[in-house]
Design a protein around this motif. Structure first.
Motif, short mmCIF file in Angstrom:
data_model
loop_
_atom_site.label_atom_id
_atom_site.label_comp_id
_atom_site.label_asym_id
_atom_site.label_seq_id
_atom_site.Cartn_x
_atom_site.Cartn_y
_atom_site.Cartn_z
N LYS A 119 0.57 -1.11 -0.10
CA LYS A 119 -0.14 -0.06 -0.08
C LYS A 119 0.86 1.20 -0.08
O LYS A 119 0.50 2.14 -0.70
N ALA A 122 2.74 1.53 -3.50
CA ALA A 122 1.95 2.13 -4.43
C ALA A 122 1.88 3.58 -4.60
O ALA A 122 1.90 4.44 -5.38
N SER A 134 2.93 1.36 -9.44
CA SER A 134 2.03 1.81 -8.48
C SER A 134 0.93 0.74 -8.72
O SER A 134 0.15 0.31 -7.62
N LEU A 138 -0.61 -2.09 -5.64
CA LEU A 138 -1.85 -1.87 -5.12
C LEU A 138 -2.94 -3.21 -5.46
O LEU A 138 -3.57 -3.55 -4.76
N TYR A 141 -2.04 -5.73 -3.03
CA TYR A 141 -2.46 -5.39 -1.74
C TYR A 141 -3.91 -5.74 -1.78
O TYR A 141 -4.43 -6.21 -0.76
#
Length: 523
Positions: A119, A122, A134, A138, A141
């Motif tokens: 997180k 990102a 990024s 993400l 995650y």
């Protein structure tokens, strides 16, 4: 306790506990626990906004974790350092610490810690403009969170199933106990008959009296047995019903889980395309806008295109937020007094010079009150305007030739009837109820035309209508067009003299010259 007080934002108590522990046990505490304590102090200073002090304690914690070779401690300290550097917008340091934390956490297979680092990474890569990395972090995650959520639901279903099995076992035990009691009663009856049998041979009269007495007793016992059998039958039937009900509830819960997964997939598929399209346009135009050889006119034109794409992206986000409010019953109404003719005039200006609709060269007719008298109503201006815009957007999207007609009337009972009529592709009767479902996008089977949009415009329009105490109906013939009618209670001052004015997107009104102003806001 110190961490709990931090989460409760009671920083004074948290600081007192952590530093008391540090002073009283500094010499007697082991190295790994001391590193954890220093890391918690760093978290406290992060919460207080003292980032430099937080960096100092996180670095001390990192040194101790390296000393005892604690992989998790090293990863946690590097993550905390990266988090502090992000708050100071020192992106290079943040990136270095987070990458190191990511490598250590991967080596030690700390999945929850890897997800936290994903997180932060990102956000860090986003600041560099590296949107691909990024996006990758993400996505990793979000995938971990989805898996964790699925495991939680599976565990919950297993607990419900175990509880159901346990209750069934308890019912079976009670059933066996009832059968045992019944068997004991039968044995008592048999023993009683055997013990009394010799008396029948000794005294006939006494035997007859005793026989009558025991006949009455046997009849009473028989009734008791019948009642027991009936109760047992009722109990067994009730148990079967409970098992069926619990099984049905379990299946319904599982179906709801599958439905939630399907809705989530449809939402992500629809909204990712709608958001990606204007974002790609903004990024591409921004690249050309930054070129030094562009003239002032070219920069101005590119800037206007970027603004249009930004407005379109903002409209998508606003629609998503409005849909969320509708589904959670959080639509707040603001009733004001306004001119219905002025509202339609404003909407006409919005649609007038959008290039996508100009290219179709459709006629646009508005049936409205005469200009010499106003038609004032009391309702929610913004919600009613939103309903009309969504209905018009839908009509223009599916109409390729002919035109659109918008009109309204108000009866003696102060009921507003507003309609949007088009000459578009039309909707089959069996699909007309589905057009108001969220994310539903109608497409003809023999058509290769792709219609953009997230599939929530008509859903929002219906939600507004219901919130205002009205409804929307649709009548359509495939190949000939559709008519959407809004029926809404309002407070109104009536006027007469209705006239029909016809517009098209060339910017001229038929019969005399009329210039339409510029505006744009479409999904």
């Amino acid at each position: 306790m110190g961490l709990s007080y931090i989460k409760l934002a009671e920083f004074g108590k948290a600081k007192e506990i952590l530093f008391d522990l540090f002073r009283n046990f500094e010499k007697n505490i082991d190295t790994l626990l001391l590193a954890s304590l220093l890391d918690n102090v760093g978290v406290l200073y992060e919460s207080l906004g003292k980032v430099d002090s937080a960096l100092y304690y996180h670095n001390l914690s990192l040194g101790l974790s390296k000393k005892v070779n604690s992989k998790r401690g090293i990863a946690l300290s590097y993550t905390a350092l990266g988090r502090c550097y992000i708050s100071k917008e020192q992106w290079s340091e943040a990136k270095r610490c987070l990458i190191r934390a990511y490598q250590v956490a991967k080596e030690s297979n700390e999945r929850d810690l890897v997800a936290q680092i994903d997180k932060h990474l990102a956000k860090c890569y986003e600041s560099y403009g590296d949107y691909k990395r990024s996006y990758d972090h993400l996505k990793e995650y979000l995938d971990y969170n989805d898996k964790t959520f699925t495991r939680h639901l599976t565990s919950q279903i297993a607990r419900v199933h175990s509880q159901l099995v346990l209750e069934k076992k308890e019912r079976e035990n009670e059933k066996l106990q009832t059968e045992l009691n019944l068997k004991m009663l039968n044995e008592q009856k048999d023993n009683l008959i055997i013990n009394l049998y010799p008396l029948f041979s000794l005294v006939l009269m006494l035997s007859l009296g005793v026989a009558v007495y025991f006949a009455i007793q046997l009849r009473s016992r028989k009734k008791q047995l019948e009642q027991l059998n009936y109760q047992f039958s009722q109990f067994n039937q009730e148990l079967d019903n409970q098992v069926r009900n619990r099984t049905r509830e379990l299946n319904e819960a599982f179906d709801k889980i599958l439905e939630l997964e399907r809705i989530k997939s449809e939402f992500l598929a629809n909204i990712s395309h709608e958001i990606r399209t204007p974002l790609n346009g903004i990024l591409g135009l921004s690249y050309y806008l930054a070129q030094p050889e562009n003239t002032t006119e070219e920069r101005k034109a590119l800037g206007e295109q970027v603004k249009k794409l930004g407005d379109r992206l903002l409209r998508i986000v606003d629609d998503i937020l409005e849909l969320s409010k509708i589904e959670t019953n959080q639509v707040n109404l603001l009733l004001t007094e306004f001119d219905m003719d002025a509202l339609l005039e404003g909407i006409k200006k919005i649609f007038a010079e959008d290039d996508r609709f100009k290219e179709k060269k459709l006629s646009f007719r508005i049936v409205k009150k005469g200009a010499q008298k106003s038609s004032i109503i009391v309702s929610d201006y913004n919600r009613l305007k939103g309903i009309v815009i969504h209905l018009l957007e839908n009509a223009f999207k599916f109409t390729h030739k002919g035109g659109i007609e918008v009109g309204y009337s108000i009866n003696q009972n102060s009921m507003l009837t507003l309609y949007v009529k088009d000459t578009g592709v039309g909707i089959p009767y069996e699909l007309q109820k589905r057009v108001f479902e969220r994310f539903y996008k109608h497409r003809q089977e023999d058509s290769e035309v792709f219609y953009d949009g997230a599939g929530i415009g008509l859903t929002i329009a219906m939600g507004y209508a219901l919130a205002l105490g009205g409804s929307i109906k649709v009548e359509s013939i495939p190949g000939k067009g559709s008519t959407f009618s809004l029926i809404l209670p309002v407070t109104v001052q009536r006027t007469e003299n209705i006239q029909k004015l016809t517009y098209d997107f060339s910017g001229k009104r038929r019969g005399r010259s009329y210039q339409l102003p510029v505006s744009s806001c479409f999904t």
